[in-house]
Write a protein that holds these residues in place. Structure first.
Motif, PDB file in Angstrom:
ATOM      1  N   GLN A 183       0.832  -1.202   0.000  1.00  0.00           N
ATOM      2  CA  GLN A 183       0.000   0.000   0.000  1.00  0.00           C
ATOM      3  C   GLN A 183       0.863   1.247   0.000  1.00  0.00           C
ATOM      4  O   GLN A 183       0.554   2.232  -0.675  1.00  0.00           O
ATOM      5  N   LEU A 184       1.963   1.220   0.737  1.00  0.00           N
ATOM      6  CA  LEU A 184       2.884   2.353   0.745  1.00  0.00           C
ATOM      7  C   LEU A 184       3.439   2.600  -0.651  1.00  0.00           C
ATOM      8  O   LEU A 184       3.456   3.737  -1.129  1.00  0.00           O
ATOM      9  N   GLY A 206       3.072   6.223  -5.530  1.00  0.00           N
ATOM     10  CA  GLY A 206       2.910   6.392  -6.971  1.00  0.00           C
ATOM     11  C   GLY A 206       2.517   7.806  -7.345  1.00  0.00           C
ATOM     12  O   GLY A 206       2.759   8.251  -8.467  1.00  0.00           O
ATOM     13  N   ALA A 207       1.951   8.543  -6.398  1.00  0.00           N
ATOM     14  CA  ALA A 207       1.569   9.944  -6.633  1.00  0.00           C
ATOM     15  C   ALA A 207       2.786  10.847  -6.843  1.00  0.00           C
ATOM     16  O   ALA A 207       2.634  11.990  -7.273  1.00  0.00           O
ATOM     17  N   LEU A 266       6.135  12.996   2.210  1.00  0.00           N
ATOM     18  CA  LEU A 266       5.450  13.325   3.463  1.00  0.00           C
ATOM     19  C   LEU A 266       3.942  13.444   3.244  1.00  0.00           C
ATOM     20  O   LEU A 266       3.152  12.974   4.059  1.00  0.00           O
ATOM     21  N   ALA A 267       3.537  14.034   2.133  1.00  0.00           N
ATOM     22  CA  ALA A 267       2.119  14.212   1.842  1.00  0.00           C
ATOM     23  C   ALA A 267       1.415  12.884   1.566  1.00  0.00           C
ATOM     24  O   ALA A 267       0.216  12.757   1.823  1.00  0.00           O
ATOM     25  N   ASN A 268       2.158  11.904   1.059  1.00  0.00           N
ATOM     26  CA  ASN A 268       1.540  10.633   0.672  1.00  0.00           C
ATOM     27  C   ASN A 268       1.827   9.492   1.636  1.00  0.00           C
ATOM     28  O   ASN A 268       1.599   8.327   1.310  1.00  0.00           O
ATOM     29  N   THR A 269       2.317   9.828   2.816  1.00  0.00           N
ATOM     30  CA  THR A 269       2.521   8.829   3.875  1.00  0.00           C
ATOM     31  C   THR A 269       1.829   9.295   5.149  1.00  0.00           C
ATOM     32  O   THR A 269       2.303   9.027   6.248  1.00  0.00           O
ATOM     33  N   GLY A 270       0.679   9.935   4.994  1.00  0.00           N
ATOM     34  CA  GLY A 270      -0.043  10.500   6.130  1.00  0.00           C
ATOM     35  C   GLY A 270      -0.477   9.488   7.166  1.00  0.00           C
ATOM     36  O   GLY A 270      -0.631   9.827   8.334  1.00  0.00           O
ATOM     37  N   ASP A 271      -0.658   8.223   6.764  1.00  0.00           N
ATOM     38  CA  ASP A 271      -1.064   7.218   7.740  1.00  0.00           C
ATOM     39  C   ASP A 271       0.147   6.478   8.329  1.00  0.00           C
ATOM     40  O   ASP A 271       0.007   5.512   9.055  1.00  0.00           O
ATOM     41  N   TRP A 272       1.341   6.946   8.028  1.00  0.00           N
ATOM     42  CA  TRP A 272       2.584   6.457   8.625  1.00  0.00           C
ATOM     43  C   TRP A 272       3.115   7.552   9.534  1.00  0.00           C
ATOM     44  O   TRP A 272       2.895   8.735   9.292  1.00  0.00           O
ATOM     45  N   SER A 273       3.830   7.176  10.578  1.00  0.00           N
ATOM     46  CA  SER A 273       4.427   8.199  11.441  1.00  0.00           C
ATOM     47  C   SER A 273       5.843   8.481  10.961  1.00  0.00           C
ATOM     48  O   SER A 273       6.602   7.566  10.638  1.00  0.00           O
ATOM     49  N   ILE A 280      17.143   9.723   2.957  1.00  0.00           N
ATOM     50  CA  ILE A 280      16.319   8.605   3.412  1.00  0.00           C
ATOM     51  C   ILE A 280      15.268   9.137   4.375  1.00  0.00           C
ATOM     52  O   ILE A 280      15.598   9.827   5.348  1.00  0.00           O
ATOM     53  N   VAL A 281      14.008   8.831   4.082  1.00  0.00           N
ATOM     54  CA  VAL A 281      12.883   9.177   4.945  1.00  0.00           C
ATOM     55  C   VAL A 281      12.566   7.933   5.759  1.00  0.00           C
ATOM     56  O   VAL A 281      12.344   6.851   5.203  1.00  0.00           O
ATOM     57  N   HIS A 282      12.558   8.066   7.083  1.00  0.00           N
ATOM     58  CA  HIS A 282      12.283   6.954   7.994  1.00  0.00           C
ATOM     59  C   HIS A 282      10.849   7.069   8.498  1.00  0.00           C
ATOM     60  O   HIS A 282      10.463   8.120   9.026  1.00  0.00           O
ATOM     61  N   ILE A 283      10.072   5.988   8.327  1.00  0.00           N
ATOM     62  CA  ILE A 283       8.658   6.013   8.711  1.00  0.00           C
ATOM     63  C   ILE A 283       8.292   4.717   9.434  1.00  0.00           C
ATOM     64  O   ILE A 283       8.988   3.719   9.332  1.00  0.00           O
ATOM     65  N   GLY A 284       7.194   4.766  10.161  1.00  0.00           N
ATOM     66  CA  GLY A 284       6.677   3.593  10.855  1.00  0.00           C
ATOM     67  C   GLY A 284       5.170   3.592  10.820  1.00  0.00           C
ATOM     68  O   GLY A 284       4.533   4.638  10.688  1.00  0.00           O
ATOM     69  N   LYS A 285       4.598   2.394  10.958  1.00  0.00           N
ATOM     70  CA  LYS A 285       3.139   2.281  10.966  1.00  0.00           C
ATOM     71  C   LYS A 285       2.739   1.165  11.922  1.00  0.00           C
ATOM     72  O   LYS A 285       3.299   0.081  11.906  1.00  0.00           O
ATOM     73  N   ILE A 286       1.743   1.470  12.747  1.00  0.00           N
ATOM     74  CA  ILE A 286       1.238   0.521  13.731  1.00  0.00           C
ATOM     75  C   ILE A 286       0.271  -0.450  13.074  1.00  0.00           C
ATOM     76  O   ILE A 286      -0.577  -0.066  12.279  1.00  0.00           O
ATOM     77  N   GLY A 287       0.410  -1.713  13.424  1.00  0.00           N
ATOM     78  CA  GLY A 287      -0.500  -2.757  12.978  1.00  0.00           C
ATOM     79  C   GLY A 287      -0.983  -3.533  14.196  1.00  0.00           C
ATOM     80  O   GLY A 287      -0.449  -3.396  15.288  1.00  0.00           O
ATOM     81  N   LYS A 288      -1.990  -4.324  14.004  1.00  0.00           N
ATOM     82  CA  LYS A 288      -2.553  -5.156  15.090  1.00  0.00           C
ATOM     83  C   LYS A 288      -2.602  -6.590  14.645  1.00  0.00           C
ATOM     84  O   LYS A 288      -2.894  -6.890  13.504  1.00  0.00           O
ATOM     85  N   LEU A 289      -2.344  -7.469  15.601  1.00  0.00           N
ATOM     86  CA  LEU A 289      -2.434  -8.907  15.320  1.00  0.00           C
ATOM     87  C   LEU A 289      -3.884  -9.348  15.323  1.00  0.00           C
ATOM     88  O   LEU A 289      -4.719  -8.816  15.955  1.00  0.00           O
TER      89      LEU A 289
END
Length: 117
Positions: free
Chosen positions: A8-9, A14-15, A80-87, A108-117
């Motif tokens: 998804q990222l 792609g934008a 940054l504009a297209n990774t709004g759901d990533w921290s 290099i842009v460093h990002i993270g995203k929370i997921g749930k099991l």
């Protein structure tokens, strides 16, 4: 689940209107973005029980030209504009990358995203 987050990222980026590659391709042609893995950590514990955080990087590369800094900054802003759901974890200082004998400007842009099991 992790593969879906990474896919998804790549789709969201792609934008940027530049090629977006999955983890490091065999050959790059600037300008481009490369979705990769954080050094030493890929998935870490989340803040709550059953949660985790996926840590990824987006390497942005532009060719050497008179507008290279502005070109790179435009890619940073688009990322940054297209990774709004990533921290956002941070953006490295722009530096020279040498890839396939080419001298490129990148960061290099460093990002993270929370997921749930």
């Amino acid at each position: 689940m992790i593969e879906e987050m990474r896919s998804q990222l790549i789709e969201d980026l792609g934008a940027l209107d530049v090629p977006v590659h999955p983890p490091w391709p065999g050959r790059v042609a600037p300008p481009c973005a490369i979705v990769g893995f954080e050094d030493g950590r890929y998935v870490v514990a989340g803040d709550t029980y059953g949660s985790f955080e996926v840590l990824l990087t987006v390497t942005l590369l532009v060719g050497v030209s008179a507008t290279r800094v502005a070109d790179l900054e435009a890619l940073i802003e688009g990322t940054l504009a297209n990774t709004g759901d990533w921290s956002l974890k941070g953006v490295d200082e722009p530096t020279e990358f040498v890839e396939s004998g080419m001298s490129l400007l990148g960061t290099i842009v460093h990002i993270g995203k929370i997921g749930k099991l």
